[in-house]
Write an enzyme that holds these catalytic residues in place. Structure first.
Site, short mmCIF file in Angstrom:
data_model
loop_
_atom_site.label_atom_id
_atom_site.label_comp_id
_atom_site.label_asym_id
_atom_site.label_seq_id
_atom_site.Cartn_x
_atom_site.Cartn_y
_atom_site.Cartn_z
N GLY A 83 -7.63 -9.54 5.61
CA GLY A 83 -9.07 -9.57 5.87
C GLY A 83 -9.87 -9.21 4.62
O GLY A 83 -9.32 -8.79 3.61
N GLN A 85 -11.90 -6.77 3.85
CA GLN A 85 -11.84 -5.38 3.35
C GLN A 85 -10.41 -4.85 3.35
O GLN A 85 -10.14 -3.70 3.67
CB GLN A 85 -12.75 -4.47 4.19
CG GLN A 85 -14.20 -4.53 3.78
CD GLN A 85 -14.42 -4.10 2.33
OE1 GLN A 85 -13.69 -3.28 1.78
NE2 GLN A 85 -15.43 -4.67 1.70
N SER A 86 -9.47 -5.70 2.98
CA SER A 86 -8.06 -5.33 3.07
C SER A 86 -7.64 -4.29 2.04
O SER A 86 -7.81 -4.49 0.83
CB SER A 86 -7.23 -6.59 2.89
OG SER A 86 -5.89 -6.25 2.63
N ASN A 87 -7.03 -3.21 2.54
CA ASN A 87 -6.42 -2.22 1.65
C ASN A 87 -5.19 -2.83 0.98
O ASN A 87 -4.91 -2.56 -0.18
CB ASN A 87 -5.97 -0.99 2.44
CG ASN A 87 -7.11 -0.36 3.19
OD1 ASN A 87 -8.18 -0.13 2.64
ND2 ASN A 87 -6.90 -0.08 4.47
N CYS A 89 -4.60 -5.95 0.17
CA CYS A 89 -4.91 -6.86 -0.93
C CYS A 89 -5.36 -6.10 -2.17
O CYS A 89 -4.96 -6.44 -3.29
CB CYS A 89 -5.95 -7.89 -0.49
SG CYS A 89 -5.22 -9.16 0.59
#
Ligand SMILES: *Cc1c(COP(=O)(O)O)cnc(C)c1O
Length: 356
Positions: A83, A85-87, A89
């Protein structure tokens, strides 16, 4: 219960290539004031938010193995998705950059909002990650077909540019694409061992380990550790996205792959995998009042910052379970803080609304 010898288990894990990304061991502390506030079992915390890479979190442990695997396979770029706001990524981008790999991120926007250059996305931008934003169906999880189509395209394009991309699934959890071993779960088995040694030393073996579950390999790795090491500890996953029915087979599959990869003779039944899905509330990334209040409580009385998508929800669940009398007074709960704090900032609106 087929317990294994700790030294031989550590040796097996050490045979996997690894690149250093984190400070270990991460701290283990007793939360005296939270314990007192809830008047229930003793509550401890394992600070995997303090791993040290790009604001920390559970993904950096997994990436120590994944980056090493990518380098071993001759990759010069790493492709993954999640997504906006991916941690995961962000952590992948930071780890990749540190070891000279080019990060290519497919970020699916399932929220009704315009993606803001804030929180993790801001950090992705600062790292100059190759960010591809895809609009996706709002409030739904992205279908496997949509992911496959977008990923294949990006991988092909990277190859055409002369790059050698390493593609890895969301959260580093499922094998497939370039990752052939369950490296995410192996990293969390390793984390379980680290914690096991700390809690033994402190004379504080937990009866329950509570943590947020998103893509499954944190829970699978911890569950393997709980199964093979001496002691009687239950791993309790708090789903932040999917139903229990959907998650249990996924986690079981990762447990089986991990057992196979490390030649461990275990195969827990589905009924032995504990996951609560009643705290998903409005869905992935949807902040509810209880989560906002849990974040405030732990910050106010313990000085520890939780995140709105994972650890805040898991803490709200833990608080609710204690209040409902789910645990015995002589239980000892270990809460795994898995990171995610950069996402607090883009979630400012629901947080302030619920807390004012
Ligand atoms: C990804 C993530 C989790 C969940 O871990 P999985 O291994 O994907 O289940 C929990 N907390 C935070 C902060 C995360 O970023």
């Amino acid at each position: 219960m087929p317990a294994v010898d700790l030294a031989s288990l550590k040796k097996k894990i050490s045979e996997f290539p690894r690149k250093t990304l984190i400070h270990r061991p991460t701290p283990l502390r007793r939360l005296d004031r939270l314990t007192q506030e809830l008047g229930g079992p003793e509550i401890w915390i394992k600070r995997d938010d303090l791993t040290g890479l790009a604001f920390g979190g559970n993904k950096s442990r997994k990436l120590e193995f994944i980056i090493a695997d990518a380098l071993d396979k001759g990759a010069d770029a790493i492709v993954t998705w999640a997504g906006i706001q991916s941690n995961w990524c962000l952590q992948t981008a930071a780890a990749a950059r540190k070891y000279g790999l080019r990060p290519i991120l497919l970020l699916f926007n399932t929220t009704p909002l315009e993606p803001e250059d804030d929180g993790n996305l801001l950090l992705d931008r600062i790292l100059d990650a190759d960010v591809r934003i895809h609009e996706a169906e709002k409030g739904k999880i992205v279908s496997q077909e949509a992911v496959n189509d977008a990923l294949n395209k990006v991988v092909d394009e990277a190859k055409e540019r002369g790059q050698t991309p390493y593609a890895v699934s969301i959260g580093g959890s499922m094998t497939g694409w370039s990752m052939t071993q369950p490296l995410g779960a192996i990293a969390y088995l390793d984390a379980f061992i680290e914690t096991f040694e700390q809690t033994n030393e402190a004379g504080a073996a937990p009866t329950h380990v509570v943590h947020a579950t998103g893509s499954g390999s944190t829970q699978a790795g911890l569950a393997v550790g709980a199964e093979v090491l001496p002691g009687d500890v239950r791993v309790v996953g708090i789903s932040v996205s999917e139903s229990r029915d959907l998650f249990v087979p996924v986690i079981r599959r990762i447990i089986r792959e991990t057992a196979e990869s490390l030649r461990l003779d275990i195969d827990p039944a589905e009924s032995e995998i504990t996951i609560y899905d009643e705290y998903v509330k409005g869905g992935y990334g949807n902040v509810d009042k209880e989560t906002a209040e849990a974040i405030r409580l732990v910050f106010v009385i313990e000085g520890i910052v939780l995140d709105p998508v994972y650890t805040g929800k898991a803490m709200a669940a833990l608080i609710d379970l204690v209040r409902k009398g789910h645990f015995r007074k002589d239980d000892r709960i270990l809460f795994f803080h898995t990171g995610g704090t950069p996402a607090l900032f883009p979630y400012r609106k629901p947080l302030v609304d619920f807390l004012s």
